[in-house]
Write an enzyme that holds these catalytic residues in place. Structure first.
Site, mmCIF file in Angstrom:
data_model
loop_
_atom_site.group_PDB
_atom_site.id
_atom_site.type_symbol
_atom_site.label_atom_id
_atom_site.label_comp_id
_atom_site.label_asym_id
_atom_site.label_seq_id
_atom_site.Cartn_x
_atom_site.Cartn_y
_atom_site.Cartn_z
ATOM 1 N N SER A 148 -7.765 3.868 9.277
ATOM 2 C CA SER A 148 -8.472 3.875 8.001
ATOM 3 C C SER A 148 -7.753 2.976 6.981
ATOM 4 O O SER A 148 -8.358 2.092 6.358
ATOM 5 C CB SER A 148 -8.551 5.323 7.496
ATOM 6 O OG SER A 148 -8.933 5.372 6.159
ATOM 7 N N HIS B 93 0.863 -1.179 0.000
ATOM 8 C CA HIS B 93 0.000 0.000 0.000
ATOM 9 C C HIS B 93 0.898 1.227 0.000
ATOM 10 O O HIS B 93 1.857 1.299 0.755
ATOM 11 C CB HIS B 93 -0.889 0.018 1.257
ATOM 12 C CG HIS B 93 -1.739 1.243 1.344
ATOM 13 N ND1 HIS B 93 -2.959 1.343 0.710
ATOM 14 C CD2 HIS B 93 -1.525 2.429 1.950
ATOM 15 C CE1 HIS B 93 -3.463 2.538 0.931
ATOM 16 N NE2 HIS B 93 -2.623 3.222 1.678
ATOM 17 N N ASP C 117 -15.309 2.691 7.334
ATOM 18 C CA ASP C 117 -14.225 3.608 6.981
ATOM 19 C C ASP C 117 -14.687 4.574 5.898
ATOM 20 O O ASP C 117 -14.374 5.759 5.941
ATOM 21 C CB ASP C 117 -12.983 2.838 6.514
ATOM 22 C CG ASP C 117 -11.953 3.798 5.955
ATOM 23 O OD1 ASP C 117 -11.463 4.639 6.728
ATOM 24 O OD2 ASP C 117 -11.679 3.761 4.742
ATOM 25 N N ARG D 96 -14.735 12.883 7.833
ATOM 26 C CA ARG D 96 -13.463 13.537 8.203
ATOM 27 C C ARG D 96 -13.035 14.542 7.144
ATOM 28 O O ARG D 96 -12.482 15.599 7.454
ATOM 29 C CB ARG D 96 -12.363 12.476 8.392
ATOM 30 C CG ARG D 96 -12.550 11.650 9.657
ATOM 31 C CD ARG D 96 -11.668 10.413 9.619
ATOM 32 N NE ARG D 96 -10.282 10.727 9.362
ATOM 33 C CZ ARG D 96 -9.433 9.947 8.676
ATOM 34 N NH1 ARG D 96 -9.832 8.793 8.181
ATOM 35 N NH2 ARG D 96 -8.193 10.306 8.482
ATOM 36 N N LYS E 142 -8.911 -1.325 5.812
ATOM 37 C CA LYS E 142 -9.169 -1.810 4.438
ATOM 38 C C LYS E 142 -8.260 -2.986 4.121
ATOM 39 O O LYS E 142 -8.653 -3.911 3.416
ATOM 40 C CB LYS E 142 -8.973 -0.673 3.442
ATOM 41 C CG LYS E 142 -10.106 0.351 3.534
ATOM 42 C CD LYS E 142 -9.884 1.547 2.651
ATOM 43 C CE LYS E 142 -8.951 2.539 3.263
ATOM 44 N NZ LYS E 142 -9.178 3.934 3.057
HETATM 45 N N1 URA Z 1 -5.873 7.245 3.035
HETATM 46 C C1 URA Z 1 -6.816 6.484 3.630
HETATM 47 O O1 URA Z 1 -7.148 5.408 3.142
HETATM 48 N N2 URA Z 1 -7.362 6.940 4.766
HETATM 49 C C2 URA Z 1 -7.011 8.091 5.365
HETATM 50 O O2 URA Z 1 -7.524 8.429 6.408
HETATM 51 C C3 URA Z 1 -6.040 8.886 4.717
HETATM 52 C C4 URA Z 1 -5.485 8.424 3.549
#
Ligand code: URA
Length: 435
Positions: free
Chosen positions: A182, A81, A160, A167, A186
């Protein structure tokens, strides 16, 4: 649980229990907790923070809010990621390298937003390529090709998605525990087993300061440790764009060149390190052996072969990969020329990303259409020696009228100095829960 008490507890700097966090995430996802209370809690977390235990509880509550992929049949797999950058086409190179070394890569990727690009947008530049795949399709493509890059399903970590959207409009995105939870929620929902994080720092990154990038990396590695996931984070430089190409088709072409062994040095080195770390986590050997395996996969052409298989398996026209001159080109272009002699001291990645966006390579709002062919090709890197009048970049777009603002913005991204600048290391640090 009374949401009011929970908000007060965090506001006053106390720790929330796992049960309280779970009740909040469940209540917010199903709609029994309103946005105004969730915003107040997000703001309290923003100011008061969360410890490793609270952050892990938030992560798992969000990961469990929708489908969880387990992929028991798939065997050893690895994921990566990136926290997002400009010219970051590493997934298109790293995933085929790792697959060519015998580790499966089922990868869920996102779309770009703002000045940073997204892997699914890059792949969508390939005619016919599908990223909207069912879990069954993903599994079968991974079994045959060793890798698959799909768009993230709406069913993965829905808590999320809802919280992130909130947010985004309540100035609570840039909180380390909220970002860490967050991202990691995932990854858990998508069944991660061995995870390498590319945490970027610099002008083109989310985390502008390297101390913040390290704190974010540590928070994510700690979540992995808490939940029994093998995680390595590389903190990498995103002050200047990665490689020379910015924009979807242009980046696919540069990724193919890199898989042919003729890519830019910074991009090639970063991809080899990311791939080697994924192989190491997956137990393929020592770090040195994994680097050798990654290099062999890249320079033998085996990784490029994997990319071609994957493109065909996902419905794409692989002839554009074997012959990249077949990609559709932009109708118009402009060049940027050096205005003085000297050395390139800096190329501000964020300005480059914003200029590419103006050309049509990125989205201003989530529903904007992308022009796959639009973008920028740089001729120089920080440290390059230039003379007045040298071409330093070319911009590509479909329409002439988009160039004005973009050319100025891009020209402004270059800083020239009389003295040769010291090279900035690409990989700044490694934080891992695996020795
Ligand atoms: N990328 C994400 O997946 N979540 C966040 O909170 C910030 C960047």
């Amino acid at each position: 649980m009374h949401m009011n008490d929970l908000i007060r507890k965090k506001r006053d700097g106390n720790k929330l229990t796992e049960e309280e966090i779970l009740a909040f995430v469940q209540g917010y996802t199903e709609g029994s907790i309103p946005d105004y209370q969730a915003s107040a809690l997000a703001m309290a977390i923003y100011f008061r923070g969360m410890d490793a235990k609270e952050t892990a509880a938030l992560t798992m509550a969000m990961a469990n809010s929708g489908d969880r992929l387990t992929m028991p049949e798939m065997g050893v797999r690895a994921d990566k990621h990136s926290t997002g950058g400009v010219g970051d086409k590493t997934t298109l190179i790293v995933a085929p390298i790792v697959a060519a070394c015998g580790v499966k890569v089922p990868k869920m990727s996102g779309r770009g937003l703002g000045h940073t690009g997204g892997t699914t947008d890059k792949l969508s530049a390939i005619p016919g390529f599908r990223t909207d795949l069912s879990m069954k399709e993903i599994e079968s493509i991974v079994q045959t090709c060793g890798l698959c890059i799909a768009g993230s399903s709406k069913e993965l970590a829905p808590a999320d998605k809802k919280l992130y959207a909130l947010r985004d409009v309540t100035a609570t995105v840039d909180s380390i525990p909220l970002i860490a939870a967050s991202i990691m929620s995932k990854k858990f929902a998508a069944g991660a087993q061995n995870l390498v994080l590319d945490v970027k720092t610099g002008s083109g990154a989310f985390m502008k300061r390297s101390a913040d990038a390290k704190s974010l990396a540590k928070a994510m590695v700690d979540i992995g440790t808490h939940e029994g996931l093998r995680v390595t984070a590389l903190i990498t430089n995103m002050d200047a764009p990665l490689g020379y190409a910015i924009g979807n088709t242009l980046e696919v072409i540069e990724a193919v060149q890199t898989l042919q062994g003729i890519g830019p040095e910074d991009l090639t080195q970063l991809c080899l390190h990311l791939a080697a770390q994924m192989l190491y986590l997956a137990g393929k050997g020592t770090q040195d052996e994994c680097m050798e395996m990654a290099q062999h996969a890249l320079y033998s052409g085996l990784a490029l072969e994997r990319l071609i298989w994957m493109v065909s398996a996902q419905g794409g026209d692989s002839s554009v990969i074997t012959d990249t001159t077949l990609f559709r080109k932009s109708r118009c272009f402009r060049t940027v020329k050096a205005r003085s002699d000297g050395f390139i001291r800096r190329i501000d990645a964020e300005k480059c990303g914003l200029a590419a966006m103006r050309l049509g390579a990125g989205r201003t709002t989530k529903d904007d259409e992308i022009d796959p062919a639009a973008g920028i090709v740089l001729d120089v890197k920080p440290g390059s020696e230039i003379h007045s009048g040298d071409r330093i970049a070319t911009l590509f777009a479909e329409r002439d009228d988009v160039f004005d603002g973009a050319v100025e913005l891009l020209a402004d991204a270059f800083e020239v100095s009389d003295v040769e600048p010291k090279p900035i290391p690409l990989i700044i640090d490694r934080i891992s829960n695996v020795k």
